[in-house]
Structure formats: C-alpha cells, structure tokens
Design a protein around this motif. Structure first.
Motif, PDB file in Angstrom:
ATOM      1  N   ARG A  30       0.833  -1.204   0.000  1.00  0.00           N
ATOM      2  CA  ARG A  30       0.000   0.000   0.000  1.00  0.00           C
ATOM      3  C   ARG A  30       0.870   1.259   0.000  1.00  0.00           C
ATOM      4  NH1 ARG A  30      -3.207   3.082   4.139  1.00  0.00           N
ATOM      5  NH2 ARG A  30      -4.987   3.856   2.946  1.00  0.00           N
ATOM      6  N   ARG A  31       1.890   1.259   0.840  1.00  0.00           N
ATOM      7  CA  ARG A  31       2.799   2.412   0.923  1.00  0.00           C
ATOM      8  C   ARG A  31       3.522   2.614  -0.425  1.00  0.00           C
ATOM      9  NH1 ARG A  31       4.573   1.137   5.358  1.00  0.00           N
ATOM     10  NH2 ARG A  31       6.151  -0.335   4.703  1.00  0.00           N
ATOM     11  N   THR A  32       4.011   1.550  -1.011  1.00  0.00           N
ATOM     12  CA  THR A  32       4.727   1.636  -2.291  1.00  0.00           C
ATOM     13  C   THR A  32       3.812   2.164  -3.388  1.00  0.00           C
ATOM     14  OG1 THR A  32       6.223  -0.159  -1.697  1.00  0.00           O
ATOM     15  CG2 THR A  32       5.975   0.308  -4.042  1.00  0.00           C
ATOM     16  N   ARG A  62       1.065   3.906  -3.102  1.00  0.00           N
ATOM     17  CA  ARG A  62       0.668   5.301  -2.849  1.00  0.00           C
ATOM     18  C   ARG A  62       1.808   6.260  -3.157  1.00  0.00           C
ATOM     19  NH1 ARG A  62      -2.623   6.173   2.475  1.00  0.00           N
ATOM     20  NH2 ARG A  62      -3.184   8.043   1.341  1.00  0.00           N
ATOM     21  N   GLU A  63       3.029   5.897  -2.750  1.00  0.00           N
ATOM     22  CA  GLU A  63       4.179   6.781  -2.989  1.00  0.00           C
ATOM     23  C   GLU A  63       4.520   6.863  -4.469  1.00  0.00           C
ATOM     24  OE1 GLU A  63       7.348   5.303  -0.533  1.00  0.00           O
ATOM     25  OE2 GLU A  63       6.385   5.993   1.319  1.00  0.00           O
ATOM     26  N   GLU A  64       4.498   5.739  -5.149  1.00  0.00           N
ATOM     27  CA  GLU A  64       4.919   5.695  -6.552  1.00  0.00           C
ATOM     28  C   GLU A  64       3.835   6.178  -7.514  1.00  0.00           C
ATOM     29  OE1 GLU A  64       7.947   4.767  -7.870  1.00  0.00           O
ATOM     30  OE2 GLU A  64       8.673   4.701  -5.801  1.00  0.00           O
ATOM     31  N   LEU A  65       2.579   5.808  -7.245  1.00  0.00           N
ATOM     32  CA  LEU A  65       1.513   6.065  -8.216  1.00  0.00           C
ATOM     33  C   LEU A  65       0.318   6.838  -7.672  1.00  0.00           C
ATOM     34  CD1 LEU A  65       1.466   2.475  -9.763  1.00  0.00           C
ATOM     35  CD2 LEU A  65       2.637   4.494 -10.667  1.00  0.00           C
ATOM     36  N   GLY A  66       0.284   7.037  -6.354  1.00  0.00           N
ATOM     37  CA  GLY A  66      -0.868   7.703  -5.761  1.00  0.00           C
ATOM     38  C   GLY A  66      -2.114   6.833  -5.777  1.00  0.00           C
ATOM     39  N   LEU A  67      -1.927   5.509  -5.796  1.00  0.00           N
ATOM     40  CA  LEU A  67      -3.047   4.567  -5.871  1.00  0.00           C
ATOM     41  C   LEU A  67      -3.148   3.710  -4.627  1.00  0.00           C
ATOM     42  CD1 LEU A  67      -2.476   3.167  -9.481  1.00  0.00           C
ATOM     43  CD2 LEU A  67      -4.163   4.870  -8.770  1.00  0.00           C
ATOM     44  N   GLU A  68      -4.359   3.229  -4.391  1.00  0.00           N
ATOM     45  CA  GLU A  68      -4.583   2.223  -3.354  1.00  0.00           C
ATOM     46  C   GLU A  68      -4.366   0.843  -3.985  1.00  0.00           C
ATOM     47  OE1 GLU A  68      -5.264   2.496  -0.057  1.00  0.00           O
ATOM     48  OE2 GLU A  68      -4.982   4.658  -0.279  1.00  0.00           O
TER      49      GLU A  68
END
Length: 174
Positions: free
Chosen positions: A139-141, A143-149
């Motif tokens: 989830r963190r990856t 969100r940080e990389e793509l702004g997605l859940e």
C-alpha cells in the motif's frame, strides 16, 4: 544476424528459437493451471523459465518495434513467474515460496500479484503479522509511486487474513 538496410536480418536455421520454446511451455503451463493440473503446470513453467537468460534481447533494445517486442517478452516472463507462484501455492509449497516472492517484489515493486501471493504464503506459514505487514508495504509503495490504493485482490486478501477466512487454507483452496 546480418546488417541490412534499414536494420538487421536474423536468419534462423533449423533449430528452434528459445523464445518460441519458452512461449509454448508458458502456454502449456497456463492450460494446465486452468485444468487444475498444478504439478504439470509447475513443471512446464519451471522449464520455460529455465530458458531465460538475462534481459530480453540483451543490448539490442532500440526502436519502437524491438522495444515493444522486448516489453511483450518481459511481460510474458513476469506472467510466467506469477503462474508458477500460483501453482506452487496450490501444491502447498508456500514455505519455500516466501524468499523467492520477496525477491520478485524487490525487482518488481508495482506487481501486485506477487504481494498477494506472498501474503498467502506467509499466512499459510503461520505468519499472519508478516502477511499484514506485506499489505502495508504494498500500500505504501503504490501510494508513494503512483498515488493509488492496492487493487481489489490485495484488499480482499488483507480482509481474508484479518478474518482468518477458511478459504485461505490449503485444503479448501485446492
């Protein structure tokens, strides 16, 4: 390979090209998975992946046609790895998958299927907390990389682990 305007010409002898063998084995492995013949699927997929050496086409990666072909070949390899992981999970080989899946995630941090497989392997290895940590890492990856859940499959896996859903157990999943 010959240099010939406007590019290169590859002359194939009577031997088969490794990629064609790889593709046939991957297709056969896919069919075996659909038919629930997981042992045979794993064998085909292992043999296919055994043919893979380094990056697709090595250093020859220029141009839109070659670049597209390289992306297609690479995607087929990643799919083959995913199918092999699924076959191993169906065969109860979850404990031996854990290190392999961590490596695949390190190489392909946006490939959500590998996170899902790792979560299931950890859960079946009595490592529920680690499985939930993998979800948080995914989830963190994302969100940080793509702004997605995370995708629905990952969210469903998290909920199933939290509720100790019996469908995650090997005897039910087979």
């Amino acid at each position: 390979m010959l240099t010939k305007p406007p590019g290169y010409l590859l002359r194939k002898g009577t031997d088969d090209i490794d990629f064609h063998i790889f593709q046939r084995l991957a297709d056969r492995g896919r069919a075996c998975i659909r038919e629930r013949r997981h042992e045979e699927a794993a064998d085909c997929l292992e043999r296919a992946l055994g043919l893979w050496r380094g990056q697709a086409l090595g250093e020859v990666r220029t141009g839109p046609i070659v670049g597209g072909f390289v992306r297609w070949m690479t995607e087929l390899r990643l799919e083959c790895l995913e199918m092999l992981g699924d076959a191993y999970l169906r065969l109860g080989r979850h404990r031996e998958l854990i290190g392999w899946l961590y490596s695949l995630i390190a190489e392909n941090p946006l490939r959500e299927a590998y996170y899902r497989q790792l979560m299931l392997a950890l859960y079946r290895s009595d490592r529920k907390a680690d499985a939930l940590r993998v979800y948080q890492s995914a989830r963190r990856t994302l969100r940080e990389e793509l702004g997605l859940e995370p995708c629905q499959a990952l969210r469903d896996m998290q909920r199933a682990i939290l509720s100790a859903d019996e469908r995650l157990d090997l005897r039910i999943a087979s």
